[in-house]
Structure formats: structure tokens, C-alpha cells
Design a protein around this motif. Structure first.
Motif, short mmCIF file in Angstrom:
data_model
loop_
_atom_site.label_atom_id
_atom_site.label_comp_id
_atom_site.label_asym_id
_atom_site.label_seq_id
_atom_site.Cartn_x
_atom_site.Cartn_y
_atom_site.Cartn_z
N GLU A 27 0.55 4.51 0.70
CA GLU A 27 0.53 5.38 1.89
C GLU A 27 1.12 4.68 3.10
O GLU A 27 1.84 5.29 3.90
N GLU A 28 0.84 3.40 3.24
CA GLU A 28 1.46 2.63 4.34
C GLU A 28 2.97 2.59 4.19
O GLU A 28 3.71 2.62 5.17
N ARG A 86 3.18 5.11 -7.62
CA ARG A 86 2.62 5.82 -6.45
C ARG A 86 3.53 5.65 -5.24
O ARG A 86 3.74 6.61 -4.48
N ARG A 118 4.90 4.90 2.92
CA ARG A 118 5.43 6.19 3.39
C ARG A 118 5.52 6.24 4.90
O ARG A 118 6.56 6.60 5.48
N ASN A 149 0.85 -1.18 0.00
CA ASN A 149 0.00 0.00 0.00
C ASN A 149 0.90 1.24 0.00
O ASN A 149 1.73 1.41 0.90
N LEU A 204 5.97 8.66 -3.04
CA LEU A 204 5.85 8.92 -1.61
C LEU A 204 7.08 8.50 -0.81
O LEU A 204 7.29 8.98 0.31
#
Length: 305
Positions: free
Chosen positions: A156-157, A196, A159, A154, A200
Motif C-alpha cells: 500500500e505504501e 500484491r 502505491r 509495503n 497496486l
């Protein structure tokens, strides 16, 4: 020269090329990998798994460290898939300059806690750390999005994970898988997900399970009497695209094993009376070297030492 993994990989990500992490289990593999690196003037990561360390003992690790120090190109000695804090400490004592702690099978908070613990120990002695987030498993293109998200990294995870742990580079799950069977036809690689993550996470990214499993090697193995199913690897173009998106370290193991074993089978098949190990291990070593060189050319690391 012996350097840390980050010294090699930070430059690779900044300049847009990849560096091979090649697994070794014995003298011949180690020599082949380092000779290829010197001939092509490429930085390289020499990877030893816990299984390799158990198989070769201190003789293997001491040899790897000694040869890396003598090399005329940058070499990092890396613990591949360290399963525990204790395993990492053993690698640190043996002189490794890069370690991986793999708690990707645990829940997120456990992974964060155990990775941070390893980072603190390794950084205290100047060694850099690889962590993993997501589960490495081949994913077919038609698999539902929610099923993919349960396995793949994931963004965002990723980051948050890197900020909280302080790890130096991150292994991501984007569809690759270990071994010679990575799917049917051309295995699906989730490049948009990788893009993505890279947006990040500024740290070097790592691709495990990235062997090509070349059809010509598979056929050569079979022709020499080996048995292997419908093997499939990662397409070279998918590797190039992953590197362009931020992958700096690409692991290769299966291709080396295939080449090594195929040459041994061929040599003994042609000369059934042969029992001098130098006569079959020597050609096998050369076969591994050629695979390593072809991978370095694909990754773009030639001349980057």
C-alpha cells in the motif's frame, strides 16, 4: 540506439519479460554488455554507479553514451543508486537517459520529497526515473512477519509513493540483497508480497541484488586462486517467477565481476610471464559477455529489440 529506461521497461512489463541492467566500470565490461545485446537482439540497460563514474570519470560516461548511440538495439544509460539530487544532475548533464534516486534509507516522507524533486528535474529534460522503497537485505524464510515488514516494501505504501512522486519505475525489497552473500542455500524471496505490489503499482518493477552467483563461477574463481566465502545467489526459477509477477528490470553486477576476475586469474596463472593486458582482458571480456547472454536468455529479452 539510445533510449530512456521507460521506453524499454514499459514494453517489458506489458509483454511479460525482463530486461537486464548490467553494471559497468570500464571499457571491457561496456563492450561485453553491448555486444551481447546486439548478438541476441535484446534491449539492455547499461548501469553506472556513482563509484563507477568516479573511477572512470567523463571518459567512461562519454564512451558509454557514444557506444549506446551506435548500438543496433535499444540501450538506456542508467545511474544506479544515485544518492543525491546533485548526483542525479551530474548524470543528466553527462547524457544519461535513466536515473535512480535512492532514498530508501530515509523515512517515507523524506523519500517522497526527494524523489519527487528528482522526477521534476529529470522529466524536464526527457529522462525517466527509478525510485526505491524498502530496504534491500537478505531475509530468511523463518524471520518473523513484523521483522520482514520493517525491511521489505509495503504494497500500500508503494502505491501511495508512486502516485505522490510520479516516478517511472520502482525498485522493491522482497528478500534479495547486494553482493555475493544473499543467504544460505536458496535465499527466500517473498513472491506473495511482490504479487500484491504489482497489483497496486502498474509501473515496471525493479529487482536489485538479483545476481545468481553461479556455483560454477564461484568454483572457477576459487580454482584460479581467488578467495570467497559461502556465496549464494538468487535461484533462476525465483527470477522467472518475479518477472511473471511484474518485475521488468533485473540488476546484475556480482556475476560479471566473478567471471571477469576468474578469467584474469586463470590466464595469468597459466601464463605467468604474460604482461600484455590485451591477452588477459580480452578473454575476461568474453567471459562477461557469456554471462550477460545467459542472463538475457533467463529474462526472456532475447529477440525483443
Amino acid at each position: 540506439m539510445l533510449v530512456t529506461g521507460l521506453e524499454i521497461l514499459k514494453k517489458a512489463r506489458a509483454e511479460g519479460y525482463g530486461v537486464g541492467a548490467f553494471n559497468t566500470n570500464n571499457m571491457e565490461f561496456t563492450q561485453a554488455i553491448l555486444e551481447a545485446a546486439e548478438e541476441l537482439r535484446s534491449p539492455v540497460i547499461l548501469a553506472l554507479s556513482e563509484g563507477a563514474m568516479k573511477y572512470g570519470g567523463r571518459a567512461l560516461t562519454q564512451m558509454a553514451v557514444a557506444l549506446a548511440k551506435e548500438a543496433r538495439v535499444p540501450v538506456a544509460i542508467h545511474l544506479d543508486h544515485g544518492s543525491s539530487y546533485e548526483s542525479v544532475l551530474k548524470a543528466l548533464r553527462e547524457g544519461f537517459t535513466s536515473v535512480m534516486i535512492d532514498k530508501s534509507h530515509e523515512d517515507f516522507e523524506t523519500n517522497v520529497r526527494e524523489t519527487k524533486r528528482v522526477v521534476e528535474a529529470a522529466h524536464a529534460v526527457g529522462v525517466t526515473v527509478e525510485a526505491e522503497l524498502g530496504r534491500l537485505a537478505g531475509i530468511e524464510e523463518h524471520v518473523a512477519v513484523d521483522e520482514k515488514d520493517a525491511l521489505l516494501t509495503n504494497p500500500e505504501e508503494a502505491r501511495i509513493f508512486m502516485e505522490r512522486t510520479g516516478a517511472d519505475y520502482l525498485a522493491v525489497a522482497i528478500g534479495t540483497s547486494h553482493g555475493a552473500y544473499k543467504g544460505k542455500g536458496r535465499p527466500f524471496i517473498d513472491h506473495p508480497r511482490l504479487e500484491r505490489i504489482a497489483g497496486l503499482v502498474p509501473a515496471p518493477l525493479v529487482l536489485h541484488g538479483a545476481s545468481a552467483v553461479p556455483p560454477e563461477l564461484v568454483e572457477r574463481f576459487r580454482a584460479a586462486g581467488g578467495e570467497i566465502g559461502e556465496a549464494a545467489g538468487i535461484h533462476p526459477e525465483d527470477i522467472r517467477k518475479a518477472i511473471a509477477l511484474g518485475v521488468a528490470k533485473i540488476n546484475t553486477d556480482t556475476d560479471l565481476r566473478l567471471a571477469f576476475t576468474a578469467l584474469i586469474r586463470e590466464t595469468l596463472g597459466k601464463s605467468p610471464k604474460e604482461f600484455d593486458p590485451r591477452k588477459y582482458l580480452g578473454p575476461a571480456r568474453e567471459a562477461v559477455k557469456e554471462v550477460v547472454k545467459s542472463r538475457m536468455e533467463l529474462f526472456g529479452s532475447v529477440g525483443k529489440a
